[in-house]
Scaffold this active site. Sequence first.
Site, PDB file in Angstrom:
ATOM      1  N   HIS A 106     -65.965 -67.121 -37.204  1.00 32.05           N
ATOM      2  CA  HIS A 106     -65.911 -66.781 -35.777  1.00 32.05           C
ATOM      3  C   HIS A 106     -65.352 -67.966 -34.958  1.00 32.05           C
ATOM      4  O   HIS A 106     -64.374 -67.822 -34.224  1.00 32.05           O
ATOM      5  CB  HIS A 106     -67.315 -66.407 -35.293  1.00 32.05           C
ATOM      6  N   GLU A 107     -65.974 -69.115 -35.123  1.00 34.64           N
ATOM      7  CA  GLU A 107     -65.549 -70.280 -34.327  1.00 34.64           C
ATOM      8  C   GLU A 107     -64.155 -70.741 -34.723  1.00 34.64           C
ATOM      9  O   GLU A 107     -63.379 -71.187 -33.873  1.00 34.64           O
ATOM     10  CB  GLU A 107     -66.562 -71.424 -34.450  1.00 34.64           C
ATOM     11  N   GLU A 162     -62.109 -64.123 -27.365  1.00 31.27           N
ATOM     12  CA  GLU A 162     -63.091 -63.495 -28.246  1.00 31.27           C
ATOM     13  C   GLU A 162     -62.406 -62.573 -29.258  1.00 31.27           C
ATOM     14  O   GLU A 162     -62.915 -62.367 -30.368  1.00 31.27           O
ATOM     15  CB  GLU A 162     -64.117 -62.720 -27.412  1.00 31.27           C
TER      16      GLU A 162
END
Lengths: 497, 497
Positions: A266-267, A296
């Site tokens: 995700h990061e 996002e």
Amino acid sequence: MPPQLASYKKLLARAREVALLSSAADALSWDQETNMPPKALPYRAEQLAWLSGQAHRRFTAKKVGELIAECEQHNFAPESDEAANVREWRRLYDRATKVPPRLVEKMERTRAHAREAWRAAREQSRFQLFKPHLDKILSLTRQMADCWGYGQSPYDALVEGYEPGMTAGALRKMFAELRPAIVSILPAAVERAAAVPADLLRGNYPVAAQQAFNRKVAEAIGFDFGAGRIDTTTHPFCSRIGAGDCRLTTRYNPQDFTQSLYGVLHEAGHGLYEQGLAQEHFGTPLGSAVSLGIHESQSRLWENHVGRSAAFWEHWHPVAAEHFPELKKFSPAQITAAVNRVSPSFIRVEADQVTYDLHIVLRFEIELELVEGRLGTADVPAYWNEQFGRLLGLKVTRDADGCLQDIHWAGGAIGYFATYTLGNLNAAQLMRRALQERPELDEELKRGRYQTLRSWLREKIHGQGSRHRAQDLMRLTTGEPTVSLHQIHYLRNKFNG
Amino acid sequence: MPPQLASYKKLLARAREVALLSSAADALSWDQETNMPPKALPYRAEQLAWLSGQAHRRFTAKKVGELIAECEQHNFAPESDEAANVREWRRLYDRATKVPPRLVEKMERTRAHAREAWRAAREQSRFQLFKPHLDKILSLTRQMADCWGYGQSPYDALVEGYEPGMTAGALRKMFAELRPAIVSILPAAVERAAAVPADLLRGNYPVAAQQAFNRKVAEAIGFDFGAGRIDTTTHPFCSRIGAGDCRLTTRYNPQDFTQSLYGVLHEAGHGLYEQGLAQEHFGTPLGSAVSLGIHESQSRLWENHVGRSAAFWEHWHPVAAEHFPELKKFSPAQITAAVNRVSPSFIRVEADQVTYDLHIVLRFEIELELVEGRLGTADVPAYWNEQFGRLLGLKVTRDADGCLQDIHWAGGAIGYFATYTLGNLNAAQLMRRALQERPELDEELKRGRYQTLRSWLREKIHGQGSRHRAQDLMRLTTGEPTVSLHQIHYLRNKFNG
């Protein structure tokens, strides 16, 4: 050289100076989360306040407004670098200067107290402790919306701070389609999950092995460790603290390697965006991310569309098994099923891919009702619990597991939650387009090759910075603005297919 | 409120703002050494240049000079906080403003190139590559000395930057006593070392075990990990990057635990000084270290007088053996002998306690000859090699092991080396005094109790900041200025006794 050009150069220099101050503050904030000893806190707060204050003052100076106006007179070619930067500077300048400093300071103080009260309220699960602070936050937020101005709804002025160009009306339409679709997808998805024990992958995964495996995955998808790093924090984040310096964090659960792995994916998705921004434009809109909903989308795309796919585990299973011998007893398909288990639960940040957006639908509806004045803060818990039951079929018995679970409102961030779902919608829409334009992707992802996908994203999204508004960027890249359709198809196909 | 008091308050506010900027730069520099990914370097350099430039500009403003002059008119009571701060602000302001910016910039550029040239010259062991740069550095240094002004020797103006109040004359006297004394102590010390194999302690010491043991020792001597930390770098250092935030670094050799242990004791000695400065005076002279020679006395005191004593190993041997089972086969006396082995060698930073100051004597003499014009740069290698042979009995065959080994001159730091020996002299003098005033210390050190010693140092040295000039502080604490006598007695007693 015409005088307008000199104005532009001056603005550019000012923007770079402001970026220098802000990025120094970002570096100190990163240090605060990762390394700083506790007794350093009060002085660190002074350093950060000074740096942020200086950055704000230098950007909101009257002279900057005059220079922007001069540049606007110049009529730069619509597609030029200059036009894009001037457009964004205008937006940022107006937003930063339309609210009187007195109101900004009042909000700062209110937020500080509200966060403290929220912590206590959540700990004791007593909404009453937080309510008076939420009232103040809401009142100040409305005053700020009035200063910024808006078309249909004061919510428009709020979401604009996170997702420029987005409106309550557009979001309402997306969520109206998304909500029933997810509700209809959910039962079969839950039923399928029943075949997979919740603790299937539970085991012993030493932190050092997790770090080594995560690093391999992050390197494979293209995160550049020559211009970044991964550290450990309780709350994972991604922060670009300068040109060529993007830092991720994650947390480790020694019984569950998937927490840190998907945290890193995700990061690192955020990180690939930041590393893909044009370095030569650092500190200007052209070198900056365009919106939270686009940001996002990058984290969700790598975390879910890549990382939670069958193709991912087909490739990575043998590598993972080298780091975690316990995984040898599972097939790639079993691991894929385990990391895609759907099960309604109370806490948003722990939610699966199907129910996640229902958590957001609820928050969006409550925010809209609050901001548009149809719901009083006293009625938030009852409203929450009732709607949560309808959407997810679970009875909320503690506000700590309900309307008190997130810090956002206490921080004054009303209008933020919607960008999480925008991220999911954008991710599905972009991934669909990438697969259409690069048919070889299907095969490459099975072989753990990510360069085609990364290059496509870099060309279409990362390298564009804020050249186009977020919805223009979606249109240019996918032929339409953000819609719910592709996420719905994706979820239906993946979880009901 | 008299106008002078308002001037003082303004100065105080300015000093605190300058400290805020400098400490932010210090934090970014610390990050650069410990964490920063390589591609971040160019932008980090921009951030640091901006912050340092702003700090410099804000402190050297004409207004600051006027405020200092107004404070000087006020005649604060000689022992007051205000008098001490104003005295130091004057010194710092004059030093920062007497050299024209053009000359400062020229020195900055010259240093940058000289460091590059020095690296190449050392690598190839070719002094000729460095000589033209040393010429420029020397010429600019002399010009700066002329700007600052001096009494007897231009060297006085240089050492003043590191050790305010010190002079070539005073140093010459100390070194004239020290040199023959050490030369006379050396033969018996070397002979005694012959009984201890050089590789006695060589073994397998995992880095994690070293870190755990070092941390226990650092905590025991009183380093506050709530306001500091220890990280890993190639070149160990101690940096205070804000109030309540002092960070040490060390390096690890898996075959030799003593490198990191004595590195940590040394840097923690610096750290105890920084942590012992009055926090409420942070950013002003009263809250700042007084001189490098006093700073180094704190590191040397903990590293050598405490850490290399028989008492230290009497207490720590069992604890060390828990972390490093290999140490079980040695007695505390054997370990003490091993960490005190005297043996002339080429490289200063690896020198033992007896020969160390001979390395400094040589550098001091060369600097003085160069600055006062009696030695040309072309003759430095020959001078070095001849004197080195006389002092240490070793024949230098490569300039890389001789006059090219240190970066200091390439960095423009002429007049710095002497402070290392001042640190050793001050440490011996302070330790002697502490033992006289606190007779219980002898027994406490054997039991690994350090609070009495730390409190004494905090009261006498750390908490004083720059209230007194360095030599006044030595007089107040020990009854005399820095002298060679106590170091000579200490060495003779320890290595010939």
